[in-house]
Design a protein around this motif. Structure first.
Motif, short mmCIF file in Angstrom:
data_model
loop_
_atom_site.label_atom_id
_atom_site.label_comp_id
_atom_site.label_asym_id
_atom_site.label_seq_id
_atom_site.Cartn_x
_atom_site.Cartn_y
_atom_site.Cartn_z
N GLY A 29 0.81 -1.22 0.00
CA GLY A 29 0.00 0.00 0.00
C GLY A 29 0.84 1.27 0.00
O GLY A 29 0.42 2.31 0.52
N LEU A 30 2.04 1.17 -0.58
CA LEU A 30 2.95 2.32 -0.61
C LEU A 30 3.59 2.43 -1.99
O LEU A 30 3.79 1.42 -2.66
N PHE A 31 3.93 3.64 -2.40
CA PHE A 31 4.74 3.80 -3.61
C PHE A 31 5.74 4.93 -3.42
O PHE A 31 5.61 5.74 -2.49
N VAL A 32 6.78 4.92 -4.26
CA VAL A 32 7.87 5.88 -4.14
C VAL A 32 7.77 6.89 -5.28
O VAL A 32 7.56 6.52 -6.43
N VAL A 33 7.91 8.17 -4.94
CA VAL A 33 7.90 9.23 -5.94
C VAL A 33 9.30 9.81 -6.02
O VAL A 33 9.95 10.01 -4.98
N GLU A 34 9.78 10.09 -7.23
CA GLU A 34 11.14 10.57 -7.42
C GLU A 34 11.14 11.97 -8.03
O GLU A 34 10.37 12.25 -8.95
N GLY A 35 12.00 12.83 -7.53
CA GLY A 35 12.14 14.16 -8.12
C GLY A 35 11.46 15.22 -7.25
O GLY A 35 10.36 15.02 -6.75
N ALA A 36 12.13 16.36 -7.10
CA ALA A 36 11.65 17.40 -6.19
C ALA A 36 10.26 17.88 -6.58
O ALA A 36 9.36 18.00 -5.74
N ARG A 37 10.07 18.14 -7.84
CA ARG A 37 8.81 18.72 -8.28
C ARG A 37 7.65 17.73 -8.15
O ARG A 37 6.56 18.09 -7.69
N LEU A 53 12.88 11.54 1.54
CA LEU A 53 14.28 11.15 1.61
C LEU A 53 15.06 12.03 0.65
O LEU A 53 14.64 12.24 -0.49
N ALA A 54 16.19 12.56 1.12
CA ALA A 54 17.00 13.40 0.23
C ALA A 54 18.47 13.25 0.57
O ALA A 54 18.84 13.05 1.73
N THR A 55 19.30 13.33 -0.46
CA THR A 55 20.75 13.39 -0.22
C THR A 55 21.07 14.80 0.30
O THR A 55 20.29 15.73 0.07
N PRO A 56 22.21 14.97 0.98
CA PRO A 56 22.53 16.31 1.52
C PRO A 56 22.56 17.37 0.41
O PRO A 56 21.99 18.45 0.57
N GLN A 57 23.18 17.07 -0.72
CA GLN A 57 23.24 18.03 -1.82
C GLN A 57 21.85 18.39 -2.34
O GLN A 57 21.55 19.56 -2.58
N ALA A 58 21.01 17.37 -2.52
CA ALA A 58 19.67 17.62 -3.06
C ALA A 58 18.85 18.44 -2.06
O ALA A 58 18.10 19.33 -2.45
N ALA A 59 19.01 18.14 -0.76
CA ALA A 59 18.25 18.87 0.26
C ALA A 59 18.61 20.35 0.22
O ALA A 59 17.75 21.21 0.46
N GLU A 60 19.86 20.64 -0.14
CA GLU A 60 20.28 22.04 -0.22
C GLU A 60 19.79 22.67 -1.52
O GLU A 60 19.18 23.73 -1.53
N LYS A 61 20.04 21.96 -2.62
CA LYS A 61 19.69 22.50 -3.94
C LYS A 61 18.19 22.71 -4.08
O LYS A 61 17.74 23.69 -4.68
N TYR A 62 17.40 21.80 -3.55
CA TYR A 62 15.93 21.88 -3.69
C TYR A 62 15.29 22.19 -2.34
O TYR A 62 14.24 21.67 -2.00
N SER A 63 15.93 23.06 -1.56
CA SER A 63 15.49 23.25 -0.18
C SER A 63 14.05 23.72 -0.06
O SER A 63 13.31 23.28 0.83
N ALA A 64 13.61 24.58 -0.97
CA ALA A 64 12.22 25.06 -0.89
C ALA A 64 11.25 23.90 -1.09
O ALA A 64 10.26 23.77 -0.36
N TYR A 65 11.56 23.07 -2.09
CA TYR A 65 10.71 21.90 -2.34
C TYR A 65 10.73 20.95 -1.13
O TYR A 65 9.71 20.54 -0.63
#
Lengths: 267, 267
Positions: A29-37, A53-65
């Motif tokens: 009953g779960l699925f994974v979505v990929e990509g900030a947007r 879930l985010a890598t440290p770089q992605a968390a910074e680059k896409y922080s608003a998302y």
């Protein structure tokens, strides 16, 4: 904030299974979505988010998302860069993912279909890129929702979600194991059913009258609609073409049919 | 029958370069087609075939196709299985290829455009899958031909050919380095030019009058048409939508616009 560094972490293994397997998605009953947007679209949809879930770089680059997604998720998890490919089905993962609860079978049941609207139904559609493209177009044109009949490819799989550009999260979707199962609902709600067929003797779509209680059915990419489905529909409909009809693919056919259902309605 | 066994064969290296590089294709005036059915479509198109190449298994499995292709090709070449991946851009090559002469720049020149017809022009389209899909739909609907403006992705690249399912070999195609270069031809032939724009103030496509001397222009996937192109067209046109307009992708937009250009003409 939880941190996961190991590719052998049990939770990561479980999520990786969800990415690869439709059976696992529906069993858990779960699925994974990929990509900030796309994750943000999921967060805004009202679906329940288990985790971001985010890598440290992605968390910074896409922080608003990531901030907006995290506000809707039960857990925020930082993952090592080496984990991202395990959760991804793309060649260069962005590094942002979320885990979302599938709407229950009841929520998606065909008996939840509202009485009024112009719907597209797809029967046994196999290609997730087609399904995603059809959902995008349906959303753009203002189609009321999409009905999945029979054994379509997984609406919540990574390819269909990506091709749909978030339409899956905004468009109402209903499911039935077969057209036969859905027929009583359509009849009960007095909805007219149109079977799209490549048949010159069917009514040209330009001559059909569509009301606010209708469903257009399109079939499998190679084989079209099942004969018993065509038989049970109120009307057959076709796209009149001057050229080489076999060149029109499933997504382009559906675009034209949906366009005709909505044509003139906008004003 | 020539046989090539070595992956280091100079001719194979040259062909492999053609598969990977648009520059090499246009410098040498040759391109490679992959797959039995697509190669047969090329053989039937009237284009000049330099060679057909097949692995022994593929030559047997697709013997009817390979025979028809070989009858049109200067050379028939048997290649070792290990060579097929060098000529392919798919994961599991079928093992049938042909080498085709590009139509010359003159043959494809915009000044070769016949005076009468309903054409689609694409400006700076980048995604070969979109270009191929647009060509398929154009062929199905009976559009007179496709005009490539500016720097589109390569019409003769492997991805566009595959997505086009052979439409590239049957549909007349014309090229111009920019819309400006093409304008004198359109004016000379009294063809009306329509610029497709996402602008509510443009004329809804349902209210446009299309005659047998018209061109519909669609732009780049992200940025649309160039401002100077829109300025120079006779009319702007838009697709009226009730839903979320940004969800309509380039191929779906083009499908609806071409459909409207041809709508009612068939009967």
């Amino acid at each position: 904030m939880i941190r996961i560094q190991s590719r052998k972490n049990e939770y990561i293994k479980e999520l990786s299974g969800l990415v690869r397997s439709s059976e696992k998605r529906h069993a858990q009953g779960l699925f994974v979505v990929e990509g900030a947007r796309l994750c943000r679209d999921a967060a805004r949809s009202g679906l329940k988010l288990e985790a971001v879930l985010a890598t440290p770089q992605a968390a910074e680059k896409y922080s608003a998302y990531v901030g907006e997604i995290a506000a809707k998720a039960k857990e925020s998890i930082e993952i090592a860069d080496s984990i991202a490919p395990l959760l991804s089905d793309t060649r260069s993962p962005q590094g942002v993912f979320c885990v979302v609860h599938l709407p229950s079978l009841e929520e998606r049941g065909i008996d939840r279909l509202p009485g009024v609207g112009r719907y597209l139904a797809v029967e046994n559609m196999q290609d997730p890129a087609n399904l995603g493209a059809v959902c995008r177009t349906a959303e753009a044109l203002g189609i009321s929702g999409v009905i999945l009949l029979g054994t379509c490819c997984d609406f919540y799989g990574p390819k269909a979600l990506r091709a749909g550009m978030g339409a899956a999260f905004r468009l109402p979707v209903y499911m039935a194991s077969s057209f036969q199962q859905a027929v009583p609902v359509f009849r009960d709600k007095q909805m007219r059913t149109f079977a799209a067929v490549p048949d010159e003797n069917a009514v040209p779509v330009t001559q059909c009258v569509f009301t606010d209680r209708c469903v257009m059915l399109v079939g499998n990419e190679g084989n079209g609609l099942l004969p018993e489905t065509i038989e049970m529909c109120d009307q057959t409909v076709t796209i009149p073409m001057l050229g080489r009809a076999e060149s029109l693919n499933a997504a382009a056919s559906a675009s034209i049919l949906m366009w005709e259902m909505m044509r003139g309605k906008e004003g």
